[in-house]
Motif scaffolding. Structure first.
Motif, PDB file in Angstrom:
ATOM      1  N   LYS A   1      43.435  80.399 110.439  1.00  0.00           N
ATOM      2  CA  LYS A   1      44.732  79.759 110.637  1.00  0.00           C
ATOM      3  C   LYS A   1      44.841  78.540 109.724  1.00  0.00           C
ATOM      4  O   LYS A   1      43.948  77.696 109.681  1.00  0.00           O
TER       5      LYS A   1
ATOM      6  N   ASN B   1      52.833  71.242 111.082  1.00  0.00           N
ATOM      7  CA  ASN B   1      53.132  72.212 112.140  1.00  0.00           C
ATOM      8  C   ASN B   1      54.094  71.616 113.165  1.00  0.00           C
ATOM      9  O   ASN B   1      54.510  72.298 114.093  1.00  0.00           O
TER      10      ASN B   1
ATOM     11  N   VAL C   1      45.032  69.349 105.797  1.00  0.00           N
ATOM     12  CA  VAL C   1      44.217  68.169 106.090  1.00  0.00           C
ATOM     13  C   VAL C   1      44.510  67.099 105.045  1.00  0.00           C
ATOM     14  O   VAL C   1      44.632  67.414 103.862  1.00  0.00           O
TER      15      VAL C   1
ATOM     16  N   VAL D   1      41.102  77.813 109.752  1.00  0.00           N
ATOM     17  CA  VAL D   1      40.393  77.540 111.004  1.00  0.00           C
ATOM     18  C   VAL D   1      40.260  78.850 111.776  1.00  0.00           C
ATOM     19  O   VAL D   1      41.262  79.528 112.028  1.00  0.00           O
TER      20      VAL D   1
ATOM     21  N   ASN E   1      45.397  75.083 108.166  1.00  0.00           N
ATOM     22  CA  ASN E   1      45.429  73.719 108.671  1.00  0.00           C
ATOM     23  C   ASN E   1      45.443  72.760 107.481  1.00  0.00           C
ATOM     24  O   ASN E   1      44.497  72.718 106.703  1.00  0.00           O
TER      25      ASN E   1
ATOM     26  N   MET F   1      46.209  69.807 115.145  1.00  0.00           N
ATOM     27  CA  MET F   1      47.413  70.406 114.560  1.00  0.00           C
ATOM     28  C   MET F   1      47.740  69.708 113.238  1.00  0.00           C
ATOM     29  O   MET F   1      47.733  68.486 113.148  1.00  0.00           O
ATOM     30  N   SER F   2      48.033  70.486 112.208  1.00  0.00           N
ATOM     31  CA  SER F   2      48.526  69.895 110.953  1.00  0.00           C
ATOM     32  C   SER F   2      49.801  69.138 111.266  1.00  0.00           C
ATOM     33  O   SER F   2      50.604  69.600 112.085  1.00  0.00           O
TER      34      SER F   2
END
Lengths: 369, 369
Positions: free
Chosen positions: A307, B5, A311, A368, A309, B1-2
């Protein structure tokens, strides 16, 4: 009918399509997309999504019937279906004639060669004169290094691929030129980008390219010729090798906006997606000159598949106000998958390069599990 | 969570909301909009549209439950419902406390006055000291000149409006400053725009404003103070009068991106919509300095009410590659309705003004019966 009441169909729902739509929406166009994935990047910004394979002829014809003009964001699609749409009177840009020549890399390069445009030497049969290493490339379907093989000995040649051989080019630099051609034949050429690849996938584009002014002029002229050879309508990306002796060889032509042209979103008044839309609906082009030195870096999925993500976005924006991050909206990240990109501008090119380099350690898309 | 999102809710589905979404989509945010019109400008780019009145408390709460942060593109909305959302733990930016003060123009200006920010003299009762003409303004609901009356004699005072009186300001120039404030209190201020109104509706914004550097600094300081007084989070538009004696008086504060800030799309690296989105999701700001002189002209509906028809786009683009036209996507044109705008850039401000002026005769939105 207002020109902006036109309905645009796009085959392919990835990030290139999404960025086309963001420009089309500024002018109020209605956009219908065809893509196999219901959650493709275009899905959240288009007016309608037809979920179907890019090779599904019936679906392509169904799309064509709903719109005033068809374009595409990926070249490995069903050209025969597009030809039927064209024959039925729906304009397809770039034209199917352009697409068919470009889809087959061997034909693409042979056509260029015939027209006197320099390309690496190529051959359908193994050519000992090219020596080792030489390249073997699939005629159709390749992109981002997929479909290319480095041949160090004859046993490296894949036996189940319809491909061709190409001499190994010991180039000094890879550059690309984004060019747009209008229905009436007018061509505009964006400033040259210097490309740095990693694992055969574009990693960084630096603009202006750090090459001699004479070579720049030559590369821009070549891009102009390429647009005319293929009678391309819309935005094309032309990848070229700059050799140590100053020769400029065309490596590959993409009949669509190109990853190496993403810098134009921040770096130019009218970006490659906007001018693509302008071209296919018959509008004159916007200004393509460079506003300031610009560096684009791809955000490829890292660490593991999973998934997506993102960062480090906050840290990146804290690091500099002169970076813009673009996230394509793919829910699944894969190693090397194009998940987004960022662009850094600065009046000083070296500063932009150095900031872009530092951001590589800060912002990333991880998968992820 | 990003961070990307996060789901963003926008109350109001007009062009300001649409331009917010075009920026939010670049970062991959999911956006849900509430608007009474199913075919509002946001409808073609948002992920979900809740069709309801901007005063429908239940609908506003329903929207708030679906998202991680709520913002709005219009200030005359149901603040009590937003307050309930805030109490239920959904962040609302700009905050309801900011909104409530600003919604009521009398309170808005009284608060500014209390904090030592210069505003035109105002009074809840008729004040003979102001002389004639003086202004009478509705406390709530006014915009684009609606809700304002010029009082030339006492009998001009409307009797059925909850309003207040304001001295007539014989200003030299109207300017506006777009400012953004982050959740952590950081403020960035865009370059000052000089506004030219026609029929009380913004017609043209010229940037940089043709005023003395000292007045620019004063205006930018005032905008900064205004952001702190209201503890505004997000992008605000602060309209000001520049008086002949050099005084700068705040005329009106809008707690949202502002028509006079549309120039930032082409004129600045990070535009007012992008920085609004960055603010409400807690991201640091992008660069707000001016790239080149920029002139924005509104495309108000002309000739007659009716189906919107954009005329002259091709001619405008042929006239100059340095204009971008924005069409909001409203199907019905009305005289004076904001249907779109265009922006002209040039290294030479006078050239940009002259080109923008010439384009007024070329590109327009007419209503077709």
């Amino acid at each position: 009918m207002s020109v902006t009441n036109k309905r645009i169909g796009i085959i392919g729902g990835g990030q290139l399509g999404k960025m086309m739509i963001l420009e089309a929406k500024r002018l109020g166009f209605h956009v219908i997309v065809l893509d196999p994935a219901a959650d493709c990047p275009c899905s959240s910004v288009c007016d309608e999504l037809i979920v179907a394979s890019l090779n599904d002829g019936d679906a392509i014809l169904a799309l064509a019937k709903k719109v005033d003009v068809v374009t595409y964001e990926f070249e490995h699609i069903n050209a025969d279906a597009l030809e039927k749409a064209e024959l039925a009177g729906v304009p397809v840009y770039p034209s199917v004639a352009s697409l068919k020549k470009i889809q087959n890399k061997y034909i693409q390069k042979s056509v260029l060669q015939e027209k006197g445009i320099a390309v690496p030497r190529l051959s359908e049969e193994f050519n000992a004169d090219f020596g080792f290493p030489q390249m073997f490339k699939s005629k159709k379907g390749g992109y981002d290094g997929k479909g290319n093989w480095v041949i160090k000995q004859k046993s490296d040649i894949p036996t189940d691929v319809d491909g061709f051989f190409e001499e190994w080019v010991d180039y000094e630099l890879e550059v690309s030129v984004i060019a747009c051609r209008a229905i009436n034949g007018e061509v505009v050429v964006y400033p040259i980008g210097e490309n740095i690849h990693s694992n055969s996938i574009l990693d960084t584009t630096i603009v202006p390219a750090r090459i001699d002014g004479q070579i720049k002029i030559k590369a821009m002229e070549v891009a102009n010729q390429v647009m005319n050879v293929f009678e391309g309508v819309g935005t094309f990306g032309v990848e070229m090798f700059v050799c140590k002796n100053g020769d400029v060889l065309v490596n590959e032509v993409a009949p669509r906006p190109h990853n190496s042209g993403h810098y134009t979103i921040e770096g130019c008044f009218a970006n490659q997606f906007e001018n693509h839309i302008r071209a296919i609906v018959g509008l004159p082009f916007g200004e393509v000159s460079l506003i300031y030195p610009t560096v684009m870096v791809n955000l490829l999925g890292v660490e593991s598949d999973g998934k997506a993500n993102l960062v480090g976005l906050e840290e990146a924006y804290k690091f500099t106000p002169k970076v813009n991050v673009h996230i394509y909206g793919k829910s699944e990240s894969k190693i090397y998958r194009k998940m987004g990109h960022y662009t850094v501008v600065d009046c000083d090119l070296e500063k932009a390069i150095s900031v872009a380099e530092k951001l590589k350690g800060i912002v990333k898309v991880v998968g992820v599990l």
